[in-house]
Scaffold this motif. Sequence first.
Motif, PDB file in Angstrom:
ATOM      1  N   THR A 265      27.051  61.978  33.598  1.00  0.00           N
ATOM      2  CA  THR A 265      28.416  61.911  33.662  1.00  0.00           C
ATOM      3  C   THR A 265      28.727  61.299  35.404  1.00  0.00           C
ATOM      4  O   THR A 265      27.604  61.070  36.157  1.00  0.00           O
ATOM      5  N   LYS A 266      29.896  61.281  35.761  1.00  0.00           N
ATOM      6  CA  LYS A 266      30.116  60.780  37.261  1.00  0.00           C
ATOM      7  C   LYS A 266      29.655  61.730  37.964  1.00  0.00           C
ATOM      8  O   LYS A 266      29.641  61.348  39.135  1.00  0.00           O
ATOM      9  N   ALA A 267      29.643  63.268  37.797  1.00  0.00           N
ATOM     10  CA  ALA A 267      29.309  63.991  38.561  1.00  0.00           C
ATOM     11  C   ALA A 267      27.740  63.946  38.733  1.00  0.00           C
ATOM     12  O   ALA A 267      26.985  64.951  39.574  1.00  0.00           O
ATOM     13  N   GLY A 268      27.171  63.355  38.090  1.00  0.00           N
ATOM     14  CA  GLY A 268      25.383  63.089  38.014  1.00  0.00           C
ATOM     15  C   GLY A 268      24.599  64.188  37.093  1.00  0.00           C
ATOM     16  O   GLY A 268      23.404  64.166  37.078  1.00  0.00           O
ATOM     17  N   ASP A 269      25.465  64.640  36.244  1.00  0.00           N
ATOM     18  CA  ASP A 269      25.036  65.818  35.321  1.00  0.00           C
ATOM     19  C   ASP A 269      24.709  65.010  33.935  1.00  0.00           C
ATOM     20  O   ASP A 269      25.301  63.971  33.768  1.00  0.00           O
ATOM     21  N   TRP A 270      23.944  65.569  33.085  1.00  0.00           N
ATOM     22  CA  TRP A 270      23.573  65.045  32.026  1.00  0.00           C
ATOM     23  C   TRP A 270      24.592  65.489  30.709  1.00  0.00           C
ATOM     24  O   TRP A 270      24.811  66.948  30.608  1.00  0.00           O
ATOM     25  N   ASP A 271      25.262  64.597  29.857  1.00  0.00           N
ATOM     26  CA  ASP A 271      26.323  64.942  28.968  1.00  0.00           C
ATOM     27  C   ASP A 271      25.560  65.386  27.661  1.00  0.00           C
ATOM     28  O   ASP A 271      24.285  65.406  27.422  1.00  0.00           O
ATOM     29  N   THR A 272      26.557  65.941  26.637  1.00  0.00           N
ATOM     30  CA  THR A 272      25.859  66.598  25.656  1.00  0.00           C
ATOM     31  C   THR A 272      25.369  65.370  24.710  1.00  0.00           C
ATOM     32  O   THR A 272      25.687  64.292  24.532  1.00  0.00           O
ATOM     33  N   PRO A 273      23.772  65.800  24.167  1.00  0.00           N
ATOM     34  CA  PRO A 273      23.074  64.408  23.650  1.00  0.00           C
ATOM     35  C   PRO A 273      23.773  64.332  22.395  1.00  0.00           C
ATOM     36  O   PRO A 273      24.531  65.007  21.586  1.00  0.00           O
ATOM     37  N   GLU A 274      23.937  62.724  21.988  1.00  0.00           N
ATOM     38  CA  GLU A 274      24.486  62.231  21.015  1.00  0.00           C
ATOM     39  C   GLU A 274      23.368  61.682  19.919  1.00  0.00           C
ATOM     40  O   GLU A 274      22.300  61.109  20.243  1.00  0.00           O
ATOM     41  N   ASN A 275      23.603  62.233  18.724  1.00  0.00           N
ATOM     42  CA  ASN A 275      22.571  61.869  17.709  1.00  0.00           C
ATOM     43  C   ASN A 275      22.854  60.399  17.189  1.00  0.00           C
ATOM     44  O   ASN A 275      23.991  59.914  17.006  1.00  0.00           O
ATOM     45  N   LEU A 276      21.886  59.466  17.323  1.00  0.00           N
ATOM     46  CA  LEU A 276      21.963  58.016  16.983  1.00  0.00           C
ATOM     47  C   LEU A 276      21.787  58.103  15.466  1.00  0.00           C
ATOM     48  O   LEU A 276      20.702  57.467  14.990  1.00  0.00           O
ATOM     49  N   LYS A 277      22.901  58.286  14.636  1.00  0.00           N
ATOM     50  CA  LYS A 277      22.844  58.548  13.166  1.00  0.00           C
ATOM     51  C   LYS A 277      22.342  56.929  12.784  1.00  0.00           C
ATOM     52  O   LYS A 277      21.859  57.001  11.526  1.00  0.00           O
ATOM     53  N   GLY A 278      23.063  55.925  13.250  1.00  0.00           N
ATOM     54  CA  GLY A 278      22.463  54.715  12.518  1.00  0.00           C
ATOM     55  C   GLY A 278      21.042  54.396  12.664  1.00  0.00           C
ATOM     56  O   GLY A 278      20.464  53.342  12.057  1.00  0.00           O
ATOM     57  N   LEU A 279      20.252  55.062  13.536  1.00  0.00           N
ATOM     58  CA  LEU A 279      18.791  54.754  13.387  1.00  0.00           C
ATOM     59  C   LEU A 279      17.960  55.987  12.854  1.00  0.00           C
ATOM     60  O   LEU A 279      16.897  55.511  12.275  1.00  0.00           O
ATOM     61  N   ASN A 280      18.718  57.130  12.511  1.00  0.00           N
ATOM     62  CA  ASN A 280      17.858  58.374  12.261  1.00  0.00           C
ATOM     63  C   ASN A 280      17.730  58.383  10.491  1.00  0.00           C
ATOM     64  O   ASN A 280      18.650  57.834  10.123  1.00  0.00           O
ATOM     65  N   THR A 281      16.794  59.146  10.107  1.00  0.00           N
ATOM     66  CA  THR A 281      16.723  59.333   8.655  1.00  0.00           C
ATOM     67  C   THR A 281      16.228  60.609   8.423  1.00  0.00           C
ATOM     68  O   THR A 281      16.380  61.411   9.170  1.00  0.00           O
ATOM     69  N   GLU A 282      16.023  60.829   7.119  1.00  0.00           N
ATOM     70  CA  GLU A 282      15.531  62.358   6.727  1.00  0.00           C
ATOM     71  C   GLU A 282      14.063  62.633   7.443  1.00  0.00           C
ATOM     72  O   GLU A 282      13.602  63.662   6.945  1.00  0.00           O
ATOM     73  N   GLY A 283      13.199  61.510   7.606  1.00  0.00           N
ATOM     74  CA  GLY A 283      11.946  61.711   8.009  1.00  0.00           C
ATOM     75  C   GLY A 283      12.009  61.976   9.640  1.00  0.00           C
ATOM     76  O   GLY A 283      12.963  62.482  10.197  1.00  0.00           O
ATOM     77  N   ASN A 284      11.031  61.387  10.213  1.00  0.00           N
ATOM     78  CA  ASN A 284      10.843  61.827  11.916  1.00  0.00           C
ATOM     79  C   ASN A 284      10.847  60.372  12.180  1.00  0.00           C
ATOM     80  O   ASN A 284      10.402  59.232  12.038  1.00  0.00           O
ATOM     81  N   GLU A 285      11.744  60.345  13.430  1.00  0.00           N
ATOM     82  CA  GLU A 285      11.912  59.126  14.388  1.00  0.00           C
ATOM     83  C   GLU A 285      11.114  59.508  15.506  1.00  0.00           C
ATOM     84  O   GLU A 285      11.298  60.859  16.139  1.00  0.00           O
ATOM     85  N   ARG A 286      10.409  58.523  16.204  1.00  0.00           N
ATOM     86  CA  ARG A 286       9.874  58.819  17.459  1.00  0.00           C
ATOM     87  C   ARG A 286       9.745  57.514  18.550  1.00  0.00           C
ATOM     88  O   ARG A 286      10.273  56.586  17.985  1.00  0.00           O
ATOM     89  N   THR A 287       9.238  57.719  19.675  1.00  0.00           N
ATOM     90  CA  THR A 287       9.056  57.051  20.825  1.00  0.00           C
ATOM     91  C   THR A 287      10.293  55.941  20.924  1.00  0.00           C
ATOM     92  O   THR A 287       9.940  54.722  20.771  1.00  0.00           O
ATOM     93  N   PRO A 288      11.391  56.439  21.307  1.00  0.00           N
ATOM     94  CA  PRO A 288      12.276  55.098  21.468  1.00  0.00           C
ATOM     95  C   PRO A 288      12.281  54.544  22.853  1.00  0.00           C
ATOM     96  O   PRO A 288      11.920  55.026  23.907  1.00  0.00           O
ATOM     97  N   VAL A 289      12.557  53.147  22.681  1.00  0.00           N
ATOM     98  CA  VAL A 289      12.540  52.280  24.059  1.00  0.00           C
ATOM     99  C   VAL A 289      13.686  51.328  23.760  1.00  0.00           C
ATOM    100  O   VAL A 289      13.934  50.516  22.780  1.00  0.00           O
ATOM    101  N   LEU A 290      14.213  51.120  24.954  1.00  0.00           N
ATOM    102  CA  LEU A 290      15.535  50.141  25.110  1.00  0.00           C
ATOM    103  C   LEU A 290      14.933  49.163  26.306  1.00  0.00           C
ATOM    104  O   LEU A 290      15.053  49.544  27.270  1.00  0.00           O
ATOM    105  N   ASP A 291      14.968  47.864  25.849  1.00  0.00           N
ATOM    106  CA  ASP A 291      14.781  47.029  26.811  1.00  0.00           C
ATOM    107  C   ASP A 291      16.188  46.332  27.277  1.00  0.00           C
ATOM    108  O   ASP A 291      17.504  46.544  27.119  1.00  0.00           O
TER     109      ASP A 291
END
Length: 652
Positions: A336-362
């Motif tokens: 946030t602008k105050a430098g705090d961490w906002d509520t985590p957002e679930n990236l539903k377009g990537l997630n499945t009923e299985g397990n997702e691991r090790t995200p990396v964004l270039d």
Amino acid sequence: MKKLLLLILFLTAFILTTKPVLAQYVLNAADKQYKLFNYINAIDLYEQAYNKKKTLYAAEQLGKCYHFIKDYKQTESWYAIAAGMPETSADNVLQYAKALQQNMKYTEAKEQYQKYASTNKQVTSVQLKLWEVSCDSALLWMKKPTGIVIDNEKKLNTAQSDWGAHLYQNSVVFASDRGGVIEDKQNVHRPFLKFDGSKKPDRNIYGWTGNRYLRLFIEDKNKDSVSVLPVNAGTEYHIGPASFTADGNEMYFTLTKIPKKPKYGKDGIATLNLEIYSCKKDSTGKWTVPTPFKYNNAEAYSNGDPFISADGNSLYFVSSMPNGMGGTDIYVSRKTKAGDWDTPENLKGLNTEGNERTPVLDQQGNFFFSSDGRIGMGGLDIFTAKILNGKNAEPVNLHYPINSSQDDFAYIKSNDQTGYLSSNRTDGIGSDDIYSFVPKQVIALWLVGKVMDRNSKKPLAHAIVTLKKINGQVLKVETDETGDFKFNLDQASDYNLTGDKTGYRGDASSLTTHNLNVSAEIRRDLYLEQIIIDKPIRIENIYYDFDKSNIRPDAAIELDKLVKIMHDNPTIWIELGSHTDSRGNDQYNQWLSQSRANSAVQYIIDRGINKNRITAKGYGESMLLNQCSNGVKCSEADHQLNRRTEFKITKF
């Protein structure tokens, strides 16, 4: 004589009545180790119990234990036994199918998935289609691998678990549990630590794997070595892997620690999950005391695999927090602008009923992650998806050989064409290894061959052929209905070639492309021998000195061949039997044959074969191959035929 007979009958009855009791005692001890995640100890005890009494429960538990330590061949072997037993559960069929898939036996895996779906009406057509298409796709990808070369980074890897490479100050930081004996990567959706109220976990050895705990290591390119990253994480347990901001001044990593007041369940066992911590460099360049991520909750769920964006304003991670889409999902938390961490957002377009691991964004908006919930080769597969304006395109599988039938994860690029990934694929140095990838050069050589039954010479379909370049890439393919296989080769290289198939003993060959300066085809055929349970196989030239049981040098040569068979086929168990001729006292012959069998078995155990895999059996003169019984006059050659050592496979 009558007293002796009564004593023998009594001892026989005692053995018969105590054997089930002993088996149950060992099972109880195994269960205790299993509940505490001490799988290495549990395996030894469950195998002992299975040796005493072949139960469905022991086979199931061995399948589970070997699955948790990622020994895929043993997992397949034990689930094959469990799935084939009377009163087995449908879940054993499912686990057998998954194990076959992880061993690249896709045609067999597809059949078992279909069998499971036919017995479990809760399996949806969508789920069955996912399994079937995954198996079919993997076969196609293996026949046409992408133009990428995967190399094991031997300077970073050990016989233990090394994974999660991240770039830091023109070097590589990664997690490792080096220093132990047996290793394994953990899945973040399972708790890392579990212990009873009597004592805390060992501070040096992790019971799940038998290794030390994970620590962060950094590559020293100037010295061509690695050393521990100097950060005081405040825990004696797992640390790593880590991610860094572009300026290298801020680090995020995963760890486990035991609180002052652990929360114990009704069974007296406390379970701890993963947490994310971060630290910054102070004015002297040292890492400060780590601070916890705002949304950690180690008593309820795990947070792990943190990836901090280059600007430090977005934290991607995986979590098993409630209300997710599957086992572990990818989340992002933004500053946030105050430098705090906002509520985590679930990236539903990537997630499945299985397990997702090790995200990396270039920095080009390419998002890389691993998943076991999409069409893939088995275990975790690496996917990529373009993310623009907060929205992602449909994820794309990176195919073979980036992906394998095991877990492939922690993919990160060092430039447009090269980078690193982690994998526990077979033929590595340890459990998890770090691999580099580069574009492949033009191929001008190829290998062709056929896999056949050694006895009938008929082609074998669906055999797994492995081509291993010495100090280089490993490729696999499944034979077609004609038993044929084909690989592209590199120039000036040496290779080992092996063939395997369920129910067969493997075969191996070698080849080289040195001194080949023009396009050429090399042919190698492989011959596999079918395994027949309990069929005696004679070991030639096993001789003993008269009235002795010690292993002579000439006998050792032949026993070494059996040692090699057991090393090359790690799932088989054998009984080694020793036989005498009919000359001499019957009881003495029985004792002598047992003593000789014991000596041969001990020789094999001393050369690294697990004691649970081999049993000594003395038959005396009870199984003669000819008419030369007591009192019958025979030639020395006839008596020699009966003096023999045999082995028979009792499990594969």
